[in-house]
Enzyme design. Sequence first.
Site, short mmCIF file in Angstrom:
data_model
loop_
_atom_site.label_atom_id
_atom_site.label_comp_id
_atom_site.label_asym_id
_atom_site.label_seq_id
_atom_site.Cartn_x
_atom_site.Cartn_y
_atom_site.Cartn_z
CG PHE A 117 -1.98 0.97 1.27
CD1 PHE A 117 -3.13 0.77 0.52
CD2 PHE A 117 -1.89 2.11 2.05
CE1 PHE A 117 -4.16 1.70 0.53
CE2 PHE A 117 -2.91 3.04 2.07
CZ PHE A 117 -4.06 2.83 1.31
CG ASP A 188 -0.07 -2.70 6.76
OD1 ASP A 188 -1.14 -3.05 7.32
OD2 ASP A 188 0.11 -1.56 6.29
CE1 TYR A 213 -9.45 2.48 7.09
CE2 TYR A 213 -8.33 3.54 8.92
CZ TYR A 213 -8.38 3.19 7.59
OH TYR A 213 -7.33 3.54 6.77
CE LYS A 214 -7.98 -0.41 5.15
NZ LYS A 214 -6.56 -0.37 4.85
NE ARG A 360 -10.55 -2.59 -2.44
CZ ARG A 360 -9.89 -2.02 -1.44
NH1 ARG A 360 -8.68 -2.43 -1.14
NH2 ARG A 360 -10.41 -1.03 -0.75
#
Length: 401
Positions: A117, A188, A213-214, A360
């Site tokens: 990322f 990560d 938050y995912k 996605r």
Amino acid sequence: MRKTHTDFEATKRLFTLPGSLIYLDGNSLGAMPKNVSERVQKTVDEQWGVSLIRGWNDHGWVHKPSSIGDRIGKLIGAENGTVLCGDNTSINVFKALATAVKMRPDRHIILSDTGNFPTDLYMAQGLSSLLEQGHELRLVEPEGVEAALDETIAVMMLTEVDYRTGRRHNMKSLTAKAHEVGALTLWDLAHSAGAFPVHLDACEADFAVGCGYKYLNGGPGAPAFVYAAKRHHEAMTTPLAGWWGHETPFSFDLDYRPASGINQMRVGTPSVLAMAAMEAALDLWDLVSLDDVRIRSVDLCELFIAEVERRCPELTLASPRSAEDRGSQVSFHAEEGYAIMQALIADGVIGDFRAPDIIRFGFTPLYIGPEDVVGAAEALERILKERRWDRPEFKVKAAVT
Ligand SMILES: *Cc1c(COP(=O)(O)O)cnc(C)c1O
């Protein structure tokens, strides 16, 4: 769908979701657990409003980063005292990476891959230029990481699950390979924590970070987390020496002395309201087994791939075909991907788009079932067959895609 002990009909009822919506974006922002609003409200009204400054002691606010860290630790195979909740993932990447780099003073290469990322890569670039000691971020293809490991590598910094394709690295074997050449590892877990079982301690990972938050459903901008293996606690020193990470913050010393263990990764005052939401969201995990979540996630992803490939032959799978090599998301290449996703969202199916051409879909068994998977594939088929994406308003890019 294989049978599991966890009742996923029941977990779905614990979330607030607009009835007609099919939400396949929990890998970007998890849905809202119903108990969050009451918990936040109470923290505001009954703790902040009444206790004021006394809340730090009386309501244990001071301990939240570590107590919530320990709860996250249970989901990622990390023993108590090795995970701290706070800051955001980017800041935690900086803390962990800078700490790790300092532990390999004779080496100057940070190894990562082109599927990582961007924020992780930017942090490595920023750190390298700050250090002015010739550090360099070396990027290889995800399949080439193992071959690129050699004795010049200080830290191997990888995101376990590729945010675009869902491709999953083998944490255990890559960590072992990195250790063979004397490198440290930074994982990560943004698309791993809460998506499937993670075993940081058992894999002998050195450092890790991840997102609140995912898949952990902590709310927009929820506090993130950082992990450091216990064996490094004595030797490590974080460069972000904030007063909350001091051994005795309230002695207000002029000189910094790091707190012991993971507590030195605290920087400044934690966001108590955000922590309240995060803590409430974590209650859900007391009811479910992550092994069951993984089984269900694999079944949902397989069903989605089969349905989409049957209905939409013009799309090509961007994710690994084998479930073993995939996280909890499925992506397809689509030339007009952005417009297709906007049309899907207008139809009540929320996924997202990642440049240059990826649509996605995240699968979160806690609140997504097989009926949602089939509904999403049907909507996608309709949009492609009728070219419903081909409208000017679907081609205007918003700030967040
Ligand atoms: C989502 C994500 C982040 C987000 O970082 P923030 O600082 O929370 O914005 C970082 N790394 C990866 C791999 C991600 O997927």
